[in-house]
Design a protein around this motif. Structure first.
Motif, PDB file in Angstrom:
ATOM      1  N   HIS A   1      42.133  17.635   1.998  1.00  0.00           N
ATOM      2  CA  HIS A   1      42.348  16.583   2.993  1.00  0.00           C
ATOM      3  C   HIS A   1      42.726  15.298   2.264  1.00  0.00           C
ATOM      4  O   HIS A   1      41.974  14.832   1.410  1.00  0.00           O
TER       5      HIS A   1
ATOM      6  N   TYR B   1      32.709   9.721   5.330  1.00  0.00           N
ATOM      7  CA  TYR B   1      34.167   9.917   5.250  1.00  0.00           C
ATOM      8  C   TYR B   1      34.937   9.024   6.243  1.00  0.00           C
ATOM      9  O   TYR B   1      35.850   8.299   5.845  1.00  0.00           O
TER      10      TYR B   1
ATOM     11  N   ASP C   1      34.515  27.014   9.885  1.00  0.00           N
ATOM     12  CA  ASP C   1      33.529  26.654   8.862  1.00  0.00           C
ATOM     13  C   ASP C   1      32.492  27.748   8.642  1.00  0.00           C
ATOM     14  O   ASP C   1      32.260  28.585   9.507  1.00  0.00           O
TER      15      ASP C   1
ATOM     16  N   PHE D   1      28.304  14.242   5.715  1.00  0.00           N
ATOM     17  CA  PHE D   1      29.540  13.982   4.982  1.00  0.00           C
ATOM     18  C   PHE D   1      30.517  13.170   5.848  1.00  0.00           C
ATOM     19  O   PHE D   1      31.034  12.129   5.420  1.00  0.00           O
ATOM     20  N   LEU D   2      30.741  13.629   7.078  1.00  0.00           N
ATOM     21  CA  LEU D   2      31.707  12.949   7.955  1.00  0.00           C
ATOM     22  C   LEU D   2      31.266  11.521   8.286  1.00  0.00           C
ATOM     23  O   LEU D   2      32.100  10.642   8.491  1.00  0.00           O
TER      24      LEU D   2
ATOM     25  N   LEU E   1      27.818  18.931   6.925  1.00  0.00           N
ATOM     26  CA  LEU E   1      29.114  18.373   7.327  1.00  0.00           C
ATOM     27  C   LEU E   1      28.933  17.044   8.059  1.00  0.00           C
ATOM     28  O   LEU E   1      29.705  16.100   7.853  1.00  0.00           O
TER      29      LEU E   1
ATOM     30  N   ASP F   1      40.326  20.279  12.281  1.00  0.00           N
ATOM     31  CA  ASP F   1      39.173  19.997  11.403  1.00  0.00           C
ATOM     32  C   ASP F   1      38.148  19.122  12.114  1.00  0.00           C
ATOM     33  O   ASP F   1      38.160  19.032  13.330  1.00  0.00           O
ATOM     34  N   SER F   2      37.263  18.520  11.361  1.00  0.00           N
ATOM     35  CA  SER F   2      36.125  17.717  11.826  1.00  0.00           C
ATOM     36  C   SER F   2      35.004  18.632  12.358  1.00  0.00           C
ATOM     37  O   SER F   2      34.954  19.805  12.000  1.00  0.00           O
TER      38      SER F   2
ATOM     39  N   HIS G   1      40.368  25.291  10.756  1.00  0.00           N
ATOM     40  CA  HIS G   1      39.089  25.456  10.056  1.00  0.00           C
ATOM     41  C   HIS G   1      38.173  26.373  10.870  1.00  0.00           C
ATOM     42  O   HIS G   1      38.017  26.188  12.075  1.00  0.00           O
TER      43      HIS G   1
ATOM     44  N   ASP H   1      44.574  13.467   8.741  1.00  0.00           N
ATOM     45  CA  ASP H   1      43.908  13.273  10.036  1.00  0.00           C
ATOM     46  C   ASP H   1      44.445  12.019  10.716  1.00  0.00           C
ATOM     47  O   ASP H   1      43.828  10.950  10.637  1.00  0.00           O
TER      48      ASP H   1
ATOM     49  N   ASP I   1      39.113  20.952  -0.894  1.00  0.00           N
ATOM     50  CA  ASP I   1      38.667  20.356   0.372  1.00  0.00           C
ATOM     51  C   ASP I   1      38.685  18.818   0.345  1.00  0.00           C
ATOM     52  O   ASP I   1      39.608  18.221   0.864  1.00  0.00           O
ATOM     53  N   ASP I   2      37.640  18.210  -0.193  1.00  0.00           N
ATOM     54  CA  ASP I   2      37.544  16.747  -0.246  1.00  0.00           C
ATOM     55  C   ASP I   2      37.151  16.329  -1.658  1.00  0.00           C
ATOM     56  O   ASP I   2      36.000  15.926  -1.901  1.00  0.00           O
TER      57      ASP I   2
HETATM   58  N1  HPA Z   1      35.298  19.912   7.090  1.00  0.00           N
HETATM   59  C1  HPA Z   1      35.662  19.610   8.340  1.00  0.00           C
HETATM   60  N2  HPA Z   1      36.439  18.585   8.614  1.00  0.00           N
HETATM   61  C2  HPA Z   1      36.870  17.841   7.618  1.00  0.00           C
HETATM   62  C3  HPA Z   1      36.520  18.100   6.310  1.00  0.00           C
HETATM   63  C4  HPA Z   1      35.695  19.186   6.034  1.00  0.00           C
HETATM   64  O1  HPA Z   1      35.342  19.464   4.868  1.00  0.00           O
HETATM   65  N3  HPA Z   1      37.113  17.175   5.535  1.00  0.00           N
HETATM   66  C5  HPA Z   1      37.800  16.387   6.356  1.00  0.00           C
HETATM   67  N4  HPA Z   1      37.670  16.767   7.619  1.00  0.00           N
END
Ligand code: HPA
Ligand code: ZN
Length: 327
Positions: free
Chosen positions: A18, A64, A199, A60-61, A57, A169-170, A197, A101, A278-279
């Protein structure tokens, strides 16, 4: 030969990264300064040595998205793309398919063309100066409405020669692929290739994988290792050549299991699995480090490590008619 340098020297392709996940703390800091913005909260409390800490996740988001406020101008988006591609080139990555995104930016007032033109300029600069090849895949945020996704697809149409495919995603929880069936159908009709995605940490993951294969008819799946729960679905992926873009270090961040055994199992069953970052700015592992994790923590052979990269070139969208259409 030393394993690390052998992996570093291997020509590679990356299919699951991403662009917004390539925003390093140092680039975030310099963009905040350039745009005279306060440092995002997560960054001002960041421990330089241990990095950000996440346990799933959601956490993380939650770092992010707020960090993205430092991206304001076309030049900022260009710099982000160029910074990642420079790093990728240094790891002997020959081709990258970059997720982005747009809704993470249009939702805070950045015009769609600013994002697209910035990323495109960065990619063209990298292609020209480094010789690395790259394409863009536009992702829809699945925790937003299907209407917003469709509106984003409409905004992308004037730029469609610069975008090779669309993804999803997300936050997956409560946001099944079927929610976006009409959006993907329209995207496909417009000539975009499809991925989504699925997951590893979803309770109903196998249903989501079934939906993307049967209902959405994706060309690839991002993550997707839970397909192992259904042998007949594994066979469908193998027979149709639907590849998986797996991300071992990312898996180890969002869950306690990096799924190395599952990834190797799928490879040995003939599914086109690939290894990706991924990130990378957040998980502090680029392509080489992800390959090293597989090499050191599973029983994968060197021949199989090469096979991951053969798979990546083979399931890449490198030979699509759409590729480099904007050049
Ligand atoms: N997972 C889901 N959505 C995302 C991710 C991720 O690792 N990175 C950026 N959007
Ligand atoms: Zn991802």
């Amino acid at each position: 030969e030393n394993l690390r340098s052998w992996i570093a020297g291997m020509p590679k392709a990356e299919l699951h990264v991403h662009l917004e996940g390539c925003l390093t703390p140092s680039l975030t800091r310099s963009l905040a300064e350039r745009n005279r913005l306060p440092l995002p909260a997560a960054l001002s409390s960041l421990d330089q040595t241990s990095g950000y800490s996440f346990h799933d996740l959601t956490t993380f988001l939650a770092v992010y998205y707020p960090n993205l406020v430092v991206l304001q101008t076309e030049h900022d988006f260009r710099d982000l793309a160029l910074a990642y591609l420079t790093h990728a080139h240094a790891q002997n990555i020959k081709h990258v398919e970059l997720f982005f995104d747009p809704q993470a930016h249009t939702s805070r007032g950045i015009p769609f063309p600013t994002i697209l033109r910035g990323y495109r300029t960065g990619i063209l600069a990298a292609q020209r100066t480094l010789g690395i090849s790259a394409s863009l895949i536009m992702c829809f945020l699945r925790d937003q409405s299907a209407e917003y996704a469709m509106a984003t697809l409409m905004e992308a149409l004037p730029f469609k020669d610069s975008i090779i495919g669309v993804g999803l995603d997300s936050d997956e929880r409560g946001n099944p692929p079927s929610k976006f069936a009409a959006v993907f159908q329209r995207a496909s009709k417009e000539g975009f290739l499809l991925t989504a995605h699925c997951d590893i940490d979803q309770p109903n993951s196998i249903d989501h994988i079934r939906q993307v294969v049967q209902e959405i008819q994706v060309d690839r799946i991002d993550h997707g290792t839970n397909v192992l729960e259904d042998d007949s679905l594994v066979e469908i992926l193998r027979d149709k050549g639907i590849g998986l873009t797996c991300c071992p270090v990312s898996n180890s961040v969002v869950t306690e299991d990096f799924k190395g055994r599952e990834i190797v199992d799928l490879l040995r069953r003939g599914v086109k699995v690939t290894i990706n970052s991924d990130d990378p700015a957040y998980f502090r592992a680029y392509a080489n480090e992800n390959m090293e994790k597989m090499a050191t923590e599973t029983d994968v052979t060197r021949k199989e490590l090469i096979q991951f990269q053969r798979n990546a070139f083979s399931i890449s969208w490198i030979s699509s008619w759409r590729r480099n259409h904007f050049l």
